[in-house]
Design a protein around this motif. Structure first.
Motif, PDB file in Angstrom:
ATOM      1  N   SER A   1       0.870  -1.164   0.000  1.00  0.00           N
ATOM      2  CA  SER A   1       0.000   0.000   0.000  1.00  0.00           C
ATOM      3  C   SER A   1       0.910   1.218   0.000  1.00  0.00           C
ATOM      4  CB  SER A   1      -0.961  -0.014   1.192  1.00  0.00           C
ATOM      5  OG  SER A   1      -1.887   1.050   1.020  1.00  0.00           O
ATOM      6  N   GLY A   2       0.424   2.350   0.435  1.00  0.00           N
ATOM      7  CA  GLY A   2       1.277   3.529   0.405  1.00  0.00           C
ATOM      8  C   GLY A   2       0.457   4.790   0.484  1.00  0.00           C
ATOM      9  N   CYS A   3       0.980   5.834  -0.120  1.00  0.00           N
ATOM     10  CA  CYS A   3       0.277   7.110  -0.068  1.00  0.00           C
ATOM     11  C   CYS A   3       0.493   7.870  -1.360  1.00  0.00           C
ATOM     12  CB  CYS A   3       0.709   7.926   1.142  1.00  0.00           C
ATOM     13  SG  CYS A   3       2.484   7.962   1.428  1.00  0.00           S
ATOM     14  N   THR A   4      -0.401   8.810  -1.591  1.00  0.00           N
ATOM     15  CA  THR A   4      -0.455   9.546  -2.854  1.00  0.00           C
ATOM     16  C   THR A   4      -0.698  11.021  -2.568  1.00  0.00           C
ATOM     17  OG1 THR A   4      -1.531   7.612  -3.889  1.00  0.00           O
ATOM     18  CG2 THR A   4      -1.717   9.726  -5.051  1.00  0.00           C
ATOM     19  N   VAL A   5       0.073  11.882  -3.200  1.00  0.00           N
ATOM     20  CA  VAL A   5      -0.282  13.307  -3.238  1.00  0.00           C
ATOM     21  C   VAL A   5      -0.782  13.601  -4.644  1.00  0.00           C
ATOM     22  CG1 VAL A   5       0.480  15.701  -2.959  1.00  0.00           C
ATOM     23  CG2 VAL A   5       1.468  13.893  -1.519  1.00  0.00           C
ATOM     24  N   HIS A   6      -1.958  14.199  -4.727  1.00  0.00           N
ATOM     25  CA  HIS A   6      -2.558  14.438  -6.038  1.00  0.00           C
ATOM     26  C   HIS A   6      -3.250  15.791  -6.069  1.00  0.00           C
ATOM     27  CE1 HIS A   6      -6.751  13.681  -4.668  1.00  0.00           C
ATOM     28  NE2 HIS A   6      -6.154  12.927  -3.764  1.00  0.00           N
ATOM     29  N   PHE A   7      -3.418  16.308  -7.276  1.00  0.00           N
ATOM     30  CA  PHE A   7      -4.247  17.498  -7.432  1.00  0.00           C
ATOM     31  C   PHE A   7      -5.699  17.101  -7.196  1.00  0.00           C
ATOM     32  CE2 PHE A   7      -0.525  18.855  -9.885  1.00  0.00           C
ATOM     33  CZ  PHE A   7      -0.330  20.118  -9.344  1.00  0.00           C
ATOM     34  N   VAL A   8      -6.470  18.027  -6.683  1.00  0.00           N
ATOM     35  CA  VAL A   8      -7.877  17.748  -6.416  1.00  0.00           C
ATOM     36  C   VAL A   8      -8.690  18.159  -7.643  1.00  0.00           C
ATOM     37  CG1 VAL A   8      -9.853  18.343  -4.957  1.00  0.00           C
ATOM     38  CG2 VAL A   8      -7.571  18.045  -3.943  1.00  0.00           C
ATOM     39  N   ASP A   9      -9.537  17.240  -8.092  1.00  0.00           N
ATOM     40  CA  ASP A   9     -10.507  17.584  -9.129  1.00  0.00           C
ATOM     41  C   ASP A   9     -11.899  17.292  -8.590  1.00  0.00           C
ATOM     42  OD1 ASP A   9     -10.863  14.863  -9.317  1.00  0.00           O
ATOM     43  OD2 ASP A   9      -9.987  14.658 -11.322  1.00  0.00           O
ATOM     44  N   SER A  10     -12.893  17.254  -9.479  1.00  0.00           N
ATOM     45  CA  SER A  10     -14.262  17.160  -8.976  1.00  0.00           C
ATOM     46  C   SER A  10     -14.623  15.750  -8.489  1.00  0.00           C
ATOM     47  CB  SER A  10     -15.251  17.626 -10.045  1.00  0.00           C
ATOM     48  OG  SER A  10     -15.046  16.838 -11.200  1.00  0.00           O
ATOM     49  N   GLY A  11     -13.761  14.770  -8.730  1.00  0.00           N
ATOM     50  CA  GLY A  11     -14.050  13.411  -8.268  1.00  0.00           C
ATOM     51  C   GLY A  11     -13.535  13.170  -6.859  1.00  0.00           C
ATOM     52  N   MET A  12     -13.787  11.958  -6.383  1.00  0.00           N
ATOM     53  CA  MET A  12     -13.309  11.583  -5.043  1.00  0.00           C
ATOM     54  C   MET A  12     -11.933  10.913  -5.182  1.00  0.00           C
ATOM     55  SD  MET A  12     -14.039  10.534  -1.701  1.00  0.00           S
ATOM     56  CE  MET A  12     -15.719  10.103  -1.362  1.00  0.00           C
ATOM     57  N   ASP A  13     -10.866  11.658  -4.849  1.00  0.00           N
ATOM     58  CA  ASP A  13      -9.497  11.140  -4.903  1.00  0.00           C
ATOM     59  C   ASP A  13      -9.095  10.707  -6.313  1.00  0.00           C
ATOM     60  OD1 ASP A  13      -9.298  11.475  -2.086  1.00  0.00           O
ATOM     61  OD2 ASP A  13     -10.286   9.557  -1.766  1.00  0.00           O
ATOM     62  N   THR A  14      -9.535  11.470  -7.310  1.00  0.00           N
ATOM     63  CA  THR A  14      -9.298  11.061  -8.707  1.00  0.00           C
ATOM     64  C   THR A  14      -8.328  11.968  -9.464  1.00  0.00           C
ATOM     65  OG1 THR A  14     -11.248  12.343  -9.308  1.00  0.00           O
ATOM     66  CG2 THR A  14     -11.552   9.972  -9.034  1.00  0.00           C
TER      67      THR A  14
END
Ligand code: GRF
Length: 220
Positions: free
Chosen positions: A136-149
């Motif tokens: 498993s792990g972790c993710t840094v992402h830009f936020v868009d209108s989806g849930m964690d997408t």
């Protein structure tokens, strides 16, 4: 110091990721200044950590609002008043409305304790365990209108061990969260992050083509 990226951090809980961002901004390894810590939760440990670090705080309690749009309008106004350039969600337990996204286009990032796109949503360490994932792990992402997408900036991988509990796995992931979140902010502060379609490009590129992990290991 002039020229530092003005960072606003939104947090609902204990705020260990916030603490890491504070520490890295103060030790000079992240060229960003946290100009506002905002929470929806008056009891958030994050607000206490910010106050102890002499960082301005705002608490906007969602229970005082009739709908998400009204709430987000207040949040955006507070961020704009502090002239925030990048918004980092750090355990902020609220969905972000379209108007909020439009106010900060490609300028809201989030940290998630799983390897997206696997396990979006809540209780994801438990879900990874229940599924039998070996990593498993972790993710840094830009936020868009989806849930964690949204487009993925950086991820870190940890093994899932046979005797892991939700707590031990979460703790192993959290160690990596504290490393990759400031790193993502630093890459953005250095203006090295581009979004093409839904892919993030780092310029100049940095790659580790032979990096591979096996769990269980190939030998042993
Ligand atoms: C972290 O696991 C983060 O990935 C998730 O919420 C948790 C926040 O923890 N989004 P903390 O408040 O930063 O300690």
């Amino acid at each position: 110091m002039a020229g530092k990226l003005r960072l606003g951090v939104l947090a609902s809980g204990g705020g260990t990721n916030l603490q890491t961002l504070i520490d890295r901004s103060r030790d000079g390894s992240m060229a960003a200044e946290i100009v506002l810590v905002l929470s929806n939760n008056p009891g958030a440990g994050a607000l206490k950590r910010a106050a102890e670090a002499d960082i301005p705080t705002a608490c906007i309690d969602h229970r005082n609002f009739d709908n998400r749009e009204e709430y987000d309008r207040e949040v955006v106004a507070a961020l704009k008043r502090s002239r925030v350039e990048l918004v980092a969600l750090a355990g902020f337990m609220r969905l972000i409305s379209g108007a909020f996204l439009e106010a900060f286009p490609n300028r809201i990032i989030n940290i998630h304790p799983a390897l997206l796109p696997a396990f979006p949503g809540l209780h994801v360490q438990r879900k990874a365990l229940e599924y039998g994932s070996r990593f498993s792990g972790c993710t840094v992402h830009f936020v868009d209108s989806g849930m964690d997408t949204g487009p993925i900036i950086i991820q870190a991988v940890v093994p899932v061990l046979d005797d892991d509990t939700e707590e031990t796995l979460s703790a192993r992931i959290l160690v990596q969260e504290h490393l990759i979140y400031p790193r993502a902010v630093q890459l953005i502060a250095e203006n090295r992050v581009r979004i093409e379609d839904r892919k993030v490009r780092i310029e100049p590129p940095i790659s580790t083509p032979n990096a591979a992990l096996c769990n269980p290991p190939l030998n042993g």
